[in-house]
Design a protein around this motif. Sequence first.
Motif, PDB file in Angstrom:
ATOM      1  N   GLU A 172     -11.633  -2.170 -13.850  1.00 57.46           N
ATOM      2  CA  GLU A 172     -11.978  -2.569 -12.580  1.00 57.46           C
ATOM      3  C   GLU A 172     -11.052  -3.546 -12.001  1.00 57.46           C
ATOM      4  O   GLU A 172     -10.485  -3.265 -10.997  1.00 57.46           O
ATOM      5  N   GLU A 224     -21.687   3.021  -9.737  1.00 55.51           N
ATOM      6  CA  GLU A 224     -20.378   3.903 -10.197  1.00 55.51           C
ATOM      7  C   GLU A 224     -20.399   5.384  -9.499  1.00 55.51           C
ATOM      8  O   GLU A 224     -19.571   5.729  -9.307  1.00 55.51           O
ATOM      9  N   GLU A 258     -14.166   5.808 -12.851  1.00 61.76           N
ATOM     10  CA  GLU A 258     -15.498   5.465 -12.350  1.00 61.76           C
ATOM     11  C   GLU A 258     -16.675   6.391 -12.699  1.00 61.76           C
ATOM     12  O   GLU A 258     -17.813   5.993 -13.168  1.00 61.76           O
ATOM     13  N   HIS A 306     -17.498   5.045 -16.294  1.00 63.08           N
ATOM     14  CA  HIS A 306     -18.155   3.911 -16.239  1.00 63.08           C
ATOM     15  C   HIS A 306     -19.520   4.164 -15.926  1.00 63.08           C
ATOM     16  O   HIS A 306     -20.587   3.749 -16.536  1.00 63.08           O
TER      17      HIS A 306
HETATM   18 FE   LIG Z   1     -16.192   1.575 -11.862  1.00 64.95          FE
END
Ligand SMILES: [Fe+2]
Length: 218
Positions: free
Chosen positions: A79, A130, A181, A184
């Motif tokens: 990130e 996310e 993302e 995640h």
């Molecule tokens: Fe993320």
Amino acid sequence: MKKPENFSDFFALSMTKFFRLIADTFFAKRYGHRAVVLETIAGVPGMVAGMLIHLRSLRKMQTGYGPQIREMLAEAENERMHLMFFIEIAKPNAFERLLVITAQGVFMTFYSFMYIFFPMTSHRMIGYFEDEAVKSYTEYLELVESGSVMNINAPKIAIEYYGLSNKAKLSDLIRCVREDEMHHSDVNHSYADELDSTSKANQSSELKISTENNKKVA
Ligand SMILES: [Fe+2]
Ligand SMILES: [Fe+2]
């Protein structure tokens, strides 16, 4: 998107909708600025979770926490790199810089307490955050592909990080970030699911023990 199944999931989803509303109010369609500010927040949960799991492993003097600690710290680092890419694309104004400083203090405190007492809800909430990040980057990509936002060259730092071609564009960068993302989201939802099954298993074994004890007393 994972459907909420219990109170914890509904709470996590409502917090996500609340934060999404704030982001929509502040940034509307200014996706470059939105990415810069939100990535400064996105780098917090992985570091908090990684540190708290590390401390739990030390307190309990137990192995088995390594993969999760490394995954969480890698998420925070990833990130932070997203922030470094988008800072090359959109320069935050003075108000946004002030917002970042305030938001870091507030969110870091909030998330640390939340993770100590409700780790399952915390991972679920980040999973939903996310999912929202994936939606936002998809909207950003659509604007770039339609020509509403100029498809400039990807920054050098992103080209090196992802091993992209020297001719890579902003659209290529957004696709790579969106994939991160998605990862995640999968990781955080899976940790929430694991904690949920562990707590259900503990509850049923406690129930079994108390039923057996009652039988003995009777
Ligand atoms: Fe993320
Ligand atoms: Fe990110």
